[in-house]
Design a protein around this motif. Structure first.
Motif, PDB file in Angstrom:
ATOM      1  N   UNK A 150      80.231 118.432  86.528  1.00 45.00           N
ATOM      2  CA  UNK A 150      78.740 118.863  86.502  1.00 45.00           C
ATOM      3  C   UNK A 150      78.235 119.103  87.938  1.00 45.00           C
ATOM      4  N   UNK A 151      78.485 118.140  88.823  1.00 47.80           N
ATOM      5  CA  UNK A 151      78.089 118.395  90.290  1.00 47.80           C
ATOM      6  C   UNK A 151      78.793 119.797  90.809  1.00 47.80           C
ATOM      7  N   UNK A 152      79.891 120.042  90.561  1.00 49.13           N
ATOM      8  CA  UNK A 152      80.490 121.007  91.058  1.00 49.13           C
ATOM      9  C   UNK A 152      79.751 122.167  90.674  1.00 49.13           C
ATOM     10  N   UNK A 153      79.583 122.360  89.331  1.00 46.41           N
ATOM     11  CA  UNK A 153      78.717 123.635  88.849  1.00 46.41           C
ATOM     12  C   UNK A 153      77.617 123.695  89.419  1.00 46.41           C
ATOM     13  N   UNK A 154      76.813 122.520  89.353  1.00 45.62           N
ATOM     14  CA  UNK A 154      75.456 122.569  90.300  1.00 45.62           C
ATOM     15  C   UNK A 154      75.585 123.375  91.487  1.00 45.62           C
ATOM     16  N   UNK A 155      76.520 122.680  92.286  1.00 41.18           N
ATOM     17  CA  UNK A 155      76.741 123.418  93.835  1.00 41.18           C
ATOM     18  C   UNK A 155      77.029 124.903  93.600  1.00 41.18           C
ATOM     19  N   UNK A 156      77.932 125.317  92.918  1.00 45.29           N
ATOM     20  CA  UNK A 156      78.117 126.932  92.859  1.00 45.29           C
ATOM     21  C   UNK A 156      76.949 127.584  92.407  1.00 45.29           C
TER      22      UNK A 156
ATOM     23  N   UNK B  94      80.142 135.351  76.142  1.00 46.98           N
ATOM     24  CA  UNK B  94      80.349 134.865  77.507  1.00 46.98           C
ATOM     25  C   UNK B  94      80.412 135.819  78.668  1.00 46.98           C
ATOM     26  N   UNK B  95      81.161 136.986  78.318  1.00 42.76           N
ATOM     27  CA  UNK B  95      81.420 138.012  79.384  1.00 42.76           C
ATOM     28  C   UNK B  95      79.950 138.744  79.356  1.00 42.76           C
ATOM     29  N   UNK B  96      79.102 138.917  78.471  1.00 45.75           N
ATOM     30  CA  UNK B  96      78.067 139.729  78.481  1.00 45.75           C
ATOM     31  C   UNK B  96      76.918 138.677  79.204  1.00 45.75           C
ATOM     32  N   UNK B  97      76.916 137.404  78.699  1.00 47.10           N
ATOM     33  CA  UNK B  97      76.136 136.420  79.520  1.00 47.10           C
ATOM     34  C   UNK B  97      76.281 136.500  81.025  1.00 47.10           C
ATOM     35  N   UNK B  98      77.638 136.562  81.388  1.00 41.38           N
ATOM     36  CA  UNK B  98      77.853 137.037  82.981  1.00 41.38           C
ATOM     37  C   UNK B  98      77.164 138.208  83.455  1.00 41.38           C
ATOM     38  N   UNK B  99      77.475 139.077  82.803  1.00 40.82           N
ATOM     39  CA  UNK B  99      76.869 140.282  83.063  1.00 40.82           C
ATOM     40  C   UNK B  99      75.151 140.034  83.338  1.00 40.82           C
ATOM     41  N   UNK B 100      74.542 139.365  82.373  1.00 43.86           N
ATOM     42  CA  UNK B 100      73.066 139.404  82.375  1.00 43.86           C
ATOM     43  C   UNK B 100      72.863 138.641  83.554  1.00 43.86           C
TER      44      UNK B 100
ATOM     45  N   UNK C 173      77.868 136.059  87.854  1.00 47.71           N
ATOM     46  CA  UNK C 173      78.700 136.584  86.927  1.00 47.71           C
ATOM     47  C   UNK C 173      79.734 135.509  86.147  1.00 47.71           C
ATOM     48  N   UNK C 174      80.106 134.660  86.969  1.00 44.70           N
ATOM     49  CA  UNK C 174      81.253 133.858  86.622  1.00 44.70           C
ATOM     50  C   UNK C 174      80.461 132.418  86.307  1.00 44.70           C
ATOM     51  N   UNK C 175      79.391 132.241  86.876  1.00 46.20           N
ATOM     52  CA  UNK C 175      78.690 130.833  86.515  1.00 46.20           C
ATOM     53  C   UNK C 175      77.953 131.441  84.770  1.00 46.20           C
ATOM     54  N   UNK C 176      77.316 132.583  84.767  1.00 41.81           N
ATOM     55  CA  UNK C 176      76.833 132.704  83.458  1.00 41.81           C
ATOM     56  C   UNK C 176      77.858 132.799  82.306  1.00 41.81           C
ATOM     57  N   UNK C 177      79.083 133.101  82.437  1.00 41.20           N
ATOM     58  CA  UNK C 177      80.163 133.169  81.517  1.00 41.20           C
ATOM     59  C   UNK C 177      80.368 131.806  81.076  1.00 41.20           C
ATOM     60  N   UNK C 178      80.768 130.816  82.497  1.00 38.53           N
ATOM     61  CA  UNK C 178      81.071 129.614  82.017  1.00 38.53           C
ATOM     62  C   UNK C 178      80.120 128.825  81.166  1.00 38.53           C
ATOM     63  N   UNK C 179      78.607 129.105  81.512  1.00 36.20           N
ATOM     64  CA  UNK C 179      77.565 128.423  80.941  1.00 36.20           C
ATOM     65  C   UNK C 179      77.643 128.995  79.354  1.00 36.20           C
ATOM     66  N   UNK C 180      77.894 130.086  79.142  1.00 35.69           N
ATOM     67  CA  UNK C 180      78.059 130.632  77.722  1.00 35.69           C
ATOM     68  C   UNK C 180      79.137 129.927  76.919  1.00 35.69           C
ATOM     69  N   UNK C 181      80.296 129.822  77.600  1.00 35.74           N
ATOM     70  CA  UNK C 181      81.280 129.129  76.711  1.00 35.74           C
ATOM     71  C   UNK C 181      81.232 127.620  76.873  1.00 35.74           C
TER      72      UNK C 181
END
Length: 204
Positions: A2-8, A120-126, A103-111
């Motif tokens: 979770x800490x890694x995602x936060x830093x990204x 997930x891909x659409x959320x990455x685009x948004x 784009x990647x963080x959005x897809x990752x959070x959707x998954x």
């Protein structure tokens, strides 16, 4: 993890704040305008994503995002005031890095929210694009999303790489890095060689 995602997330916010600050400079905005443009660029896409996913908006209870924005604004304005100029491609390069992260963080959070790969891909685009759309509309520009070199397509490519990598069993960190590199390299290549997706034949 979770800490890694936060830093990204913080890195993506900071980079997009830089692109907002650069555009505010180009439009000769005052200090308040600079902060507003940097902020909407940095958190606009993620906010829209979280509202659609019906999850807590990521910045509501975490002030570190605003500190990242303010630090980016401070450093960028200091550098611009010292150099008295910015390169013509600085805005687009900063935007490309922000696009790759978000784009990647959005897809990752959707998954993580249990969404299927396509969503997930659409959320990455948004996540990657909508902050820039709000920025450009406020600044009176045609959004990069709607014209010029490949933009949203690069987010789709990154999202596909991420979801496929996860499906193939790659560790999350490696999948994120591969997807970010895909998004960034494709966007930079589109900028360098003017790669577009034309459907009309224009006279010029």
């Amino acid at each position: 993890m979770t800490e890694l995602y936060h830093w990204f997330d913080l890195i993506g916010v900071a980079v997009f704040a830089v692109s907002g600050t650069l555009l505010a400079y180009d439009k000769k905005m005052d200090g308040f305008g600079v902060v507003v443009l940097a902020t909407v660029t940095a958190i606009g896409g993620g906010t829209v994503r979280d509202v659609i996913l019906d999850v807590p908006v990521f910045w509501l209870h975490d002030q570190s995002y605003f500190w990242a924005i303010l630090l980016s604004v401070f450093v960028t304005t200091r550098l611009i005031n010292k150099q008295r100029s910015i390169s013509l491609n600085a805005l687009q390069v900063a935007d490309a890095f922000g696009l790759a992260f978000f784009a990647v963080m959005g897809a990752q959070k959707a998954m993580l929210a249990g969404m299927p790969d396509t969503t997930a891909i659409i959320m990455g685009v948004i996540t990657g694009c909508f902050g820039g759309v709000i920025r450009d509309v406020l600044a009176g520009n045609m959004p990069m999303l709607l014209k010029g070199e490949l933009y949203a397509i690069t987010c789709i490519a990154g999202g596909i790489v991420y979801t496929l990598s996860i499906s193939l069993g790659l560790v999350t960190e490696m999948a994120m890095v591969l997807a970010m590199l895909m998004t960034l390299s494709l966007r930079l290549a589109a900028m360098k060689w003017q790669l577009t997706l034309h459907v009309f034949k224009y006279p010029d």
